[in-house]
Design a protein around this motif. Structure first.
Motif, PDB file in Angstrom:
ATOM      1  N   ARG A 109      42.863  22.428  13.281  1.00 54.38           N
ATOM      2  CA  ARG A 109      42.414  21.534  14.353  1.00 54.38           C
ATOM      3  C   ARG A 109      43.564  21.333  15.339  1.00 54.38           C
ATOM      4  N   LEU A 114      43.538  12.462  25.351  1.00 50.06           N
ATOM      5  CA  LEU A 114      42.920  11.248  25.883  1.00 50.06           C
ATOM      6  C   LEU A 114      42.178  11.574  27.184  1.00 50.06           C
ATOM      7  N   ILE A 146      49.698   5.960  21.051  1.00 49.57           N
ATOM      8  CA  ILE A 146      48.279   5.582  21.154  1.00 49.57           C
ATOM      9  C   ILE A 146      47.540   6.031  19.893  1.00 49.57           C
ATOM     10  N   GLY A 147      46.810   5.091  19.265  1.00 49.38           N
ATOM     11  CA  GLY A 147      46.029   5.424  18.072  1.00 49.38           C
ATOM     12  C   GLY A 147      46.240   4.393  16.981  1.00 49.38           C
ATOM     13  N   ASN A 150      46.690   7.029  10.408  1.00 43.96           N
ATOM     14  CA  ASN A 150      47.958   7.338   9.733  1.00 43.96           C
ATOM     15  C   ASN A 150      48.918   8.085  10.652  1.00 43.96           C
ATOM     16  N   ALA A 152      49.276   7.970  13.936  1.00 43.46           N
ATOM     17  CA  ALA A 152      49.882   7.089  14.941  1.00 43.46           C
ATOM     18  C   ALA A 152      50.977   6.230  14.298  1.00 43.46           C
ATOM     19  N   GLU A 154      52.615   6.761  11.424  1.00 41.29           N
ATOM     20  CA  GLU A 154      53.747   7.596  11.007  1.00 41.29           C
ATOM     21  C   GLU A 154      54.606   7.980  12.204  1.00 41.29           C
ATOM     22  N   HIS A 170      46.250   0.163  20.145  1.00 37.51           N
ATOM     23  CA  HIS A 170      45.065   0.555  19.375  1.00 37.51           C
ATOM     24  C   HIS A 170      43.821  -0.096  19.980  1.00 37.51           C
ATOM     25  N   ARG A 171      42.754   0.680  20.032  1.00 37.47           N
ATOM     26  CA  ARG A 171      41.559   0.198  20.753  1.00 37.47           C
ATOM     27  C   ARG A 171      40.763  -0.864  20.000  1.00 37.47           C
ATOM     28  N   GLU A 178      46.916   3.472   6.446  1.00 38.77           N
ATOM     29  CA  GLU A 178      47.157   2.849   5.140  1.00 38.77           C
ATOM     30  C   GLU A 178      48.103   1.647   5.290  1.00 38.77           C
ATOM     31  N   ILE A 229      45.464  10.397  18.404  1.00 28.53           N
ATOM     32  CA  ILE A 229      44.098   9.848  18.264  1.00 28.53           C
ATOM     33  C   ILE A 229      43.186  10.812  17.505  1.00 28.53           C
ATOM     34  N   GLY A 230      43.757  11.554  16.578  1.00 24.81           N
ATOM     35  CA  GLY A 230      42.947  12.449  15.758  1.00 24.81           C
ATOM     36  C   GLY A 230      42.925  13.865  16.307  1.00 24.81           C
ATOM     37  N   GLN A 273      43.426  16.915   3.826  1.00 17.50           N
ATOM     38  CA  GLN A 273      44.780  16.778   3.276  1.00 17.50           C
ATOM     39  C   GLN A 273      45.344  18.164   2.968  1.00 17.50           C
TER      40      GLN A 273
HETATM   41  P1  NAP Z   1      42.273   9.430  12.485  1.00 13.00           P
HETATM   42  O1  NAP Z   1      42.445   8.902  11.112  1.00 13.00           O
HETATM   43  O2  NAP Z   1      40.969  10.060  12.891  1.00 13.00           O
HETATM   44  O3  NAP Z   1      42.626   8.257  13.490  1.00 13.00           O
HETATM   45  C1  NAP Z   1      42.506   8.418  14.869  1.00 13.00           C
HETATM   46  C2  NAP Z   1      42.822   7.079  15.529  1.00 13.00           C
HETATM   47  O4  NAP Z   1      42.765   7.259  16.929  1.00 13.00           O
HETATM   48  C3  NAP Z   1      41.814   5.993  15.152  1.00 13.00           C
HETATM   49  O5  NAP Z   1      42.484   4.774  14.980  1.00 13.00           O
HETATM   50  C4  NAP Z   1      40.886   5.956  16.374  1.00 13.00           C
HETATM   51  O6  NAP Z   1      40.409   4.678  16.657  1.00 13.00           O
HETATM   52  C5  NAP Z   1      41.826   6.338  17.495  1.00 13.00           C
HETATM   53  N1  NAP Z   1      41.118   7.020  18.575  1.00 13.00           N
HETATM   54  C6  NAP Z   1      40.280   8.069  18.503  1.00 13.00           C
HETATM   55  N2  NAP Z   1      39.852   8.424  19.722  1.00 13.00           N
HETATM   56  C7  NAP Z   1      40.420   7.562  20.591  1.00 13.00           C
HETATM   57  C8  NAP Z   1      40.371   7.412  22.007  1.00 13.00           C
HETATM   58  N3  NAP Z   1      39.670   8.228  22.771  1.00 13.00           N
HETATM   59  N4  NAP Z   1      41.089   6.412  22.548  1.00 13.00           N
HETATM   60  C9  NAP Z   1      41.836   5.569  21.794  1.00 13.00           C
HETATM   61  N5  NAP Z   1      41.938   5.671  20.448  1.00 13.00           N
HETATM   62  C10 NAP Z   1      41.232   6.662  19.856  1.00 13.00           C
HETATM   63  O7  NAP Z   1      43.364  10.570  12.843  1.00 13.00           O
HETATM   64  P2  NAP Z   1      44.830  10.780  12.245  1.00 13.00           P
HETATM   65  O8  NAP Z   1      45.583   9.520  12.181  1.00 13.00           O
HETATM   66  O9  NAP Z   1      45.401  11.896  13.044  1.00 13.00           O
HETATM   67  O10 NAP Z   1      44.573  11.288  10.773  1.00 13.00           O
HETATM   68  C11 NAP Z   1      43.753  12.449  10.552  1.00 13.00           C
HETATM   69  C12 NAP Z   1      43.627  12.672   9.035  1.00 13.00           C
HETATM   70  O11 NAP Z   1      44.890  13.067   8.507  1.00 13.00           O
HETATM   71  C13 NAP Z   1      43.216  11.395   8.294  1.00 13.00           C
HETATM   72  O12 NAP Z   1      42.411  11.761   7.210  1.00 13.00           O
HETATM   73  C14 NAP Z   1      44.540  10.837   7.817  1.00 13.00           C
HETATM   74  O13 NAP Z   1      44.438  10.020   6.674  1.00 13.00           O
HETATM   75  C15 NAP Z   1      45.292  12.139   7.524  1.00 13.00           C
HETATM   76  N6  NAP Z   1      46.740  11.887   7.604  1.00 13.00           N
HETATM   77  C16 NAP Z   1      47.348  11.519   6.452  1.00 13.00           C
HETATM   78  C17 NAP Z   1      48.688  11.210   6.476  1.00 13.00           C
HETATM   79  C18 NAP Z   1      49.339  10.799   5.193  1.00 13.00           C
HETATM   80  O14 NAP Z   1      48.667  10.815   4.164  1.00 13.00           O
HETATM   81  N7  NAP Z   1      50.593  10.390   5.197  1.00 13.00           N
HETATM   82  C19 NAP Z   1      49.414  11.277   7.677  1.00 13.00           C
HETATM   83  C20 NAP Z   1      48.747  11.638   8.859  1.00 13.00           C
HETATM   84  C21 NAP Z   1      47.388  11.929   8.803  1.00 13.00           C
HETATM   85  P3  NAP Z   1      39.306   3.958  15.721  1.00 13.00           P
HETATM   86  O15 NAP Z   1      40.070   3.501  14.499  1.00 13.00           O
HETATM   87  O16 NAP Z   1      38.798   2.871  16.575  1.00 13.00           O
HETATM   88  O17 NAP Z   1      38.287   5.007  15.415  1.00 13.00           O
END
Ligand code: NAP
Length: 296
Positions: A109, A114, A146-147, A150, A152, A154, A170-171, A178, A229-230, A273
């Protein structure tokens, strides 16, 4: 060029497939457009990969890459521009046309954008999608993350060690990240979390980012903005059955087309993961090995 198995993408999923295939006597070709390791290069510290209490993403990527190279797995650094499937699978790049019996899609991915005005133009000049890669450029400066997931948090922890001030925007009013990470972030006195707000504009001075404007009209000093933001799955070239572009697979990692497998972050699943990506790489490889052995 004619191949038995082509793996597109060299993250942990693709490399895990390659290790199992090669050790079973099948010689896969890995195609990679950037650098082996994929998203691992964006992980600061990994503490949940069995066997490593604590390791950096780039170090883990390097270890796996070395393991793959010691097995003499072939790499082709090239970008796929088209894939078609009739009797065989044909992969086209700018330079090559490769036929393969089996294809494993491990393209992962890419960070979600934004898509605010000027975002594209400011990439590398204030806007970044990778704190680990670009954080050091903002030493002693003020940055915004922004976000609320995890990634954001980290990123904010990593940046808090380097930067003067880190503001997480954060929105919503509660974080997805976590609790353990959030507590760690709160220990840094130079950080703040702004809830229920959104960045609506990048403010520049002579092509340089200086501030961000928030939904409530507040302006915050920002020499850098890190967008976390994912992710969005990388384009699904074969028009495989999918859900929001995430490829749908069965328990053996088969896609909707015969001999085409998909693994890792490109597929629709519950858990994204490293451990699950490696697992899917192994499942696809073992399925191919079984098919080939039964055809002998
Ligand atoms: P995520 O968990 O999907 O979080 C994305 C964040 O961005 C959410 O808080 C979301 O808000 C926000 N967001 C999404 N679109 C947005 C927009 N257009 N404008 C503003 N905010 C927006 O993504 P991630 O943090 O990259 O994590 C992805 C996966 O990897 C997850 O399963 C995560 O647990 C994993 N990961 C794990 C670790 C670890 O275990 N240490 C570290 C990094 C990532 P909302 O909350 O309102 O939806």
């Amino acid at each position: 060029m004619e191949e038995k198995v082509v793996i597109i993408g060299s993250g942990i999923a693709g490399m895990s497939s390659a290790i199992y295939l090669k050790r079973a006597g099948i010689d896969p070709l890995i195609m990679e457009k950037e650098v082996a390791g994929g998203q691992l290069h964006k992980a600061n510290v990994i503490e949940n990969y069995p066997g490593f209490e604590k390791i950096s993403g780039p170090d883990l990527a390097f270890n796996i890459y070395n393991q793959v190279k010691k097995l003499d797995v072939r790499y082709l650094y090239d970008e796929v521009i088209n894939i078609t499937k009739e009797d065989t699978i044909i992969i086209k790049t700018k330079k090559e046309e490769i036929k393969t019996k089996y294809l494993i899609i491990a393209t992962g991915r890419a960070p979600r954008k934004l898509n605010l005005e000027n975002e594209e133009r400011l990439i590398g000049k204030g806007i970044s999608y990778c704190a680990l890669c670009d954080g050091s450029l903002y030493k002693n400066k003020d940055v915004v993350v922004i976000g609320g997931g995890n990634s954001a948090i980290e990123d904010a922890i990593y940046l808090a060690n380097i930067c003067n001030k880190v503001s997480v925007i954060h929105r919503r009013n509660n974080l997805r990240a976590e609790d353990k990470l959030v507590e760690q972030l709160k220990e840094f006195p130079n950080t703040q979390i702004i809830y229920d707000n959104e960045v609506v504009e990048y403010i520049t001075n002579e092509d340089k980012l200086t501030k961000v404007k928030l939904k409530d009209n507040r302006e915050i000093k920002a020499d850098g903005v890190f967008i976390a933001i994912g992710y969005e799955p990388i384009a699904n070239m074969l028009k495989l059955e999918n859900d929001n572009n995430y490829i749908i697979v069965d328990s053996k990692m088969h896609t909707s087309l015969p001999n085409v497998y998909a693994i890792g972050d490109a597929i629709k699943k519950d858990v994204y993961q490293l451990v699950t990506a490696a697992n899917e790489g192994v499942i696809a490889a073992v399925d191919i090995i079984k098919h080939e052995k039964s055809n002998l």
